[in-house]
Motif scaffolding. Structure first.
Motif, PDB file in Angstrom:
ATOM      1  N   GLU A 128       0.814  -1.221   0.000  1.00 40.84           N
ATOM      2  CA  GLU A 128       0.000   0.000   0.000  1.00 40.84           C
ATOM      3  C   GLU A 128       0.848   1.272   0.000  1.00 40.84           C
ATOM      4  OE1 GLU A 128       0.763  -1.597   3.993  1.00 40.84           O
ATOM      5  OE2 GLU A 128      -0.336  -2.475   2.335  1.00 40.84           O
ATOM      6  N   GLU A 129       2.117   1.172   0.312  1.00 41.42           N
ATOM      7  CA  GLU A 129       3.005   2.349   0.289  1.00 41.42           C
ATOM      8  C   GLU A 129       3.521   2.647  -1.112  1.00 41.42           C
ATOM      9  OE1 GLU A 129       3.239   4.229   2.868  1.00 41.42           O
ATOM     10  OE2 GLU A 129       2.258   2.810   4.223  1.00 41.42           O
ATOM     11  N   PHE A 130       3.344   1.723  -2.035  1.00 42.49           N
ATOM     12  CA  PHE A 130       3.818   1.896  -3.415  1.00 42.49           C
ATOM     13  C   PHE A 130       2.788   2.658  -4.239  1.00 42.49           C
ATOM     14  CE2 PHE A 130       6.991  -1.329  -2.526  1.00 42.49           C
ATOM     15  CZ  PHE A 130       8.032  -0.974  -3.372  1.00 42.49           C
ATOM     16  N   THR A 131       2.496   3.875  -3.865  1.00 41.91           N
ATOM     17  CA  THR A 131       1.548   4.669  -4.639  1.00 41.91           C
ATOM     18  C   THR A 131       2.233   5.338  -5.826  1.00 41.91           C
ATOM     19  OG1 THR A 131       1.890   6.499  -3.126  1.00 41.91           O
ATOM     20  CG2 THR A 131       0.007   5.060  -2.687  1.00 41.91           C
ATOM     21  N   SER A 132       3.500   5.652  -5.682  1.00 38.33           N
ATOM     22  CA  SER A 132       4.304   6.168  -6.786  1.00 38.33           C
ATOM     23  C   SER A 132       5.762   5.893  -6.437  1.00 38.33           C
ATOM     24  CB  SER A 132       4.090   7.666  -6.997  1.00 38.33           C
ATOM     25  OG  SER A 132       4.699   8.398  -5.957  1.00 38.33           O
ATOM     26  N   ILE A 133       6.608   5.997  -7.419  1.00 36.85           N
ATOM     27  CA  ILE A 133       8.030   5.730  -7.199  1.00 36.85           C
ATOM     28  C   ILE A 133       8.604   6.736  -6.205  1.00 36.85           C
ATOM     29  CG2 ILE A 133      10.308   5.667  -8.296  1.00 36.85           C
ATOM     30  CD1 ILE A 133       8.814   4.637 -10.838  1.00 36.85           C
ATOM     31  N   SER A 134       8.305   8.007  -6.382  1.00 34.85           N
ATOM     32  CA  SER A 134       8.876   9.021  -5.483  1.00 34.85           C
ATOM     33  C   SER A 134       8.334   8.879  -4.068  1.00 34.85           C
ATOM     34  CB  SER A 134       8.644  10.428  -6.016  1.00 34.85           C
ATOM     35  OG  SER A 134       7.273  10.711  -6.077  1.00 34.85           O
ATOM     36  N   GLY A 176      13.381  -6.959 -11.488  1.00 33.08           N
ATOM     37  CA  GLY A 176      12.876  -6.563 -12.803  1.00 33.08           C
ATOM     38  C   GLY A 176      11.640  -5.687 -12.657  1.00 33.08           C
ATOM     39  N   THR A 177      11.487  -4.788 -13.587  1.00 34.25           N
ATOM     40  CA  THR A 177      10.383  -3.833 -13.554  1.00 34.25           C
ATOM     41  C   THR A 177       9.029  -4.527 -13.593  1.00 34.25           C
ATOM     42  OG1 THR A 177      11.791  -2.229 -14.673  1.00 34.25           O
ATOM     43  CG2 THR A 177       9.437  -1.792 -14.708  1.00 34.25           C
ATOM     44  N   GLU A 178       8.919  -5.561 -14.409  1.00 37.14           N
ATOM     45  CA  GLU A 178       7.626  -6.230 -14.588  1.00 37.14           C
ATOM     46  C   GLU A 178       7.122  -6.826 -13.270  1.00 37.14           C
ATOM     47  OE1 GLU A 178      10.376  -7.000 -16.532  1.00 37.14           O
ATOM     48  OE2 GLU A 178       9.782  -5.591 -18.094  1.00 37.14           O
ATOM     49  N   ILE A 179       7.984  -7.494 -12.534  1.00 35.57           N
ATOM     50  CA  ILE A 179       7.566  -8.106 -11.261  1.00 35.57           C
ATOM     51  C   ILE A 179       7.165  -7.034 -10.259  1.00 35.57           C
ATOM     52  CG2 ILE A 179       8.383  -9.417  -9.255  1.00 35.57           C
ATOM     53  CD1 ILE A 179       9.990 -11.138 -11.215  1.00 35.57           C
ATOM     54  N   VAL A 180       7.923  -5.974 -10.181  1.00 31.28           N
ATOM     55  CA  VAL A 180       7.606  -4.894  -9.243  1.00 31.28           C
ATOM     56  C   VAL A 180       6.269  -4.260  -9.626  1.00 31.28           C
ATOM     57  CG1 VAL A 180       8.352  -2.671  -8.305  1.00 31.28           C
ATOM     58  CG2 VAL A 180      10.028  -4.486  -8.702  1.00 31.28           C
ATOM     59  N   GLU A 181       6.054  -4.038 -10.914  1.00 30.96           N
ATOM     60  CA  GLU A 181       4.780  -3.465 -11.354  1.00 30.96           C
ATOM     61  C   GLU A 181       3.620  -4.397 -11.010  1.00 30.96           C
ATOM     62  OE1 GLU A 181       5.031  -2.552 -15.525  1.00 30.96           O
ATOM     63  OE2 GLU A 181       6.235  -0.768 -15.176  1.00 30.96           O
ATOM     64  N   GLN A 182       3.797  -5.696 -11.233  1.00 30.32           N
ATOM     65  CA  GLN A 182       2.726  -6.660 -10.924  1.00 30.32           C
ATOM     66  C   GLN A 182       2.408  -6.677  -9.436  1.00 30.32           C
ATOM     67  OE1 GLN A 182       4.291 -10.366 -12.325  1.00 30.32           O
ATOM     68  NE2 GLN A 182       3.331 -10.179 -14.334  1.00 30.32           N
ATOM     69  N   LYS A 183       3.445  -6.696  -8.614  1.00 33.47           N
ATOM     70  CA  LYS A 183       3.250  -6.799  -7.165  1.00 33.47           C
ATOM     71  C   LYS A 183       2.684  -5.530  -6.552  1.00 33.47           C
ATOM     72  CE  LYS A 183       5.082 -10.771  -5.725  1.00 33.47           C
ATOM     73  NZ  LYS A 183       4.348 -11.660  -4.843  1.00 33.47           N
ATOM     74  N   THR A 184       3.042  -4.380  -7.100  1.00 35.12           N
ATOM     75  CA  THR A 184       2.669  -3.116  -6.456  1.00 35.12           C
ATOM     76  C   THR A 184       1.617  -2.341  -7.225  1.00 35.12           C
ATOM     77  OG1 THR A 184       4.359  -1.844  -7.623  1.00 35.12           O
ATOM     78  CG2 THR A 184       5.001  -2.862  -5.520  1.00 35.12           C
ATOM     79  N   ASN A 199      -7.154  12.364 -11.017  1.00 31.17           N
ATOM     80  CA  ASN A 199      -7.430  12.628  -9.603  1.00 31.17           C
ATOM     81  C   ASN A 199      -8.419  11.622  -9.025  1.00 31.17           C
ATOM     82  OD1 ASN A 199      -5.663  14.771  -9.312  1.00 31.17           O
ATOM     83  ND2 ASN A 199      -7.194  16.280  -9.915  1.00 31.17           N
ATOM     84  N   LYS A 200      -9.323  11.121  -9.852  1.00 32.99           N
ATOM     85  CA  LYS A 200     -10.287  10.118  -9.384  1.00 32.99           C
ATOM     86  C   LYS A 200      -9.626   8.748  -9.235  1.00 32.99           C
ATOM     87  CE  LYS A 200     -14.319  12.312 -11.431  1.00 32.99           C
ATOM     88  NZ  LYS A 200     -15.211  12.311 -12.581  1.00 32.99           N
ATOM     89  N   GLU A 201      -8.746   8.424 -10.155  1.00 32.46           N
ATOM     90  CA  GLU A 201      -8.091   7.117 -10.155  1.00 32.46           C
ATOM     91  C   GLU A 201      -6.617   7.332  -9.841  1.00 32.46           C
ATOM     92  OE1 GLU A 201      -9.144   4.397 -13.188  1.00 32.46           O
ATOM     93  OE2 GLU A 201     -10.965   5.497 -13.658  1.00 32.46           O
ATOM     94  N   LYS A 202      -6.235   7.082  -8.630  1.00 33.55           N
ATOM     95  CA  LYS A 202      -4.915   7.435  -8.119  1.00 33.55           C
ATOM     96  C   LYS A 202      -3.746   6.757  -8.833  1.00 33.55           C
ATOM     97  CE  LYS A 202      -6.443  10.175  -4.992  1.00 33.55           C
ATOM     98  NZ  LYS A 202      -6.402  11.574  -5.253  1.00 33.55           N
ATOM     99  N   LYS A 203      -3.961   5.655  -9.502  1.00 29.51           N
ATOM    100  CA  LYS A 203      -2.857   4.948 -10.149  1.00 29.51           C
ATOM    101  C   LYS A 203      -2.501   5.505 -11.525  1.00 29.51           C
ATOM    102  CE  LYS A 203      -2.172   1.894  -6.952  1.00 29.51           C
ATOM    103  NZ  LYS A 203      -0.951   1.810  -6.209  1.00 29.51           N
ATOM    104  N   LEU A 204      -3.244   6.486 -12.001  1.00 29.30           N
ATOM    105  CA  LEU A 204      -2.953   7.064 -13.307  1.00 29.30           C
ATOM    106  C   LEU A 204      -1.827   8.093 -13.196  1.00 29.30           C
ATOM    107  CD1 LEU A 204      -6.512   7.586 -14.815  1.00 29.30           C
ATOM    108  CD2 LEU A 204      -4.907   5.727 -15.230  1.00 29.30           C
TER     109      LEU A 204
END
Length: 184
Positions: free
Chosen positions: A87-93, A115-123, A156-161
């Motif tokens: 839940e802390e992985f909202t953005s890289i920064s 690898g980027t793909e695994i990190v993206e999948q997990k977070t 702003n509505k969808e935080k992962k964008l």
């Protein structure tokens, strides 16, 4: 005149010069701040005469410290961190800020090991490139390009964008994004 031009010394003259300042030689970075304030040679100038910072400290009879290396992480440890702190992985920064505060590995450490793909999948944190952004923009606005305001409303509505600035960073401008996504 540059500081390093003032010190065409030999090792012994350099040792004599540094004797009164050796308590400030705890690390190269601290020495560089101190040496600049006191018009003394930069650490790299000193190292030219001795080979390494530890050899300088040895010549001055100072306690040597091992290099401070980052901790070694196993893939298993990193995967556990990804699960525990998902839940802390909202953005890289934001992750890097959280990680620094809590002495956890940086985002780069995760991607380097796993690898980027695994990190993206997990977070569910995406590393954006033009192709991903094109697909994403078209999924929300399939027929006409959004304005910056419209995109910001959706983001702003969808935080992962990604923010509009992420899009501009990849395409160089909002107009260029519209051209590449909708005209090519």
């Amino acid at each position: 005149m540059a500081r390093n031009k003032k010190y065409p010394l030999d090792q012994q003259k350099l040792i004599d010069l540094l004797q009164n300042h050796k308590d400030q030689m705890t690390s190269m970075s601290k020495w560089n701040v101190y040496s600049k304030e006191h018009d003394l040679p930069h650490s790299q100038t000193i190292i030219k005469y001795f080979g390494t910072w530890n050899k300088v400290k040895e010549a001055l009879s100072l306690e040597q410290q091992g290099q401070s290396r980052p901790p070694e992480y196993t893939d298993e440890m990193l995967l556990e961190y990804l699960d525990r702190y998902k839940e802390e992985f909202t953005s890289i920064s934001e992750w890097n800020t959280f990680a620094k505060t809590n002495q956890l590995p940086s985002y780069y450490t995760f991607t380097r090991h796993l690898g980027t793909e695994i990190v993206e999948q997990k977070t569910m944190t995406m590393v954006w490139d033009k192709n991903k952004l094109k697909r994403l923009i078209l999924s929300y606005f399939p027929d006409t390009p959004p304005t910056v305001t419209k995109w910001m409303e959706v983001a702003n509505k969808e935080k992962k964008l990604p923010s509009h600035m992420t899009i501009v960073r990849h395409f160089k401008s909002w107009a260029q994004m519209k051209y590449e996504v909708y005209r090519s």
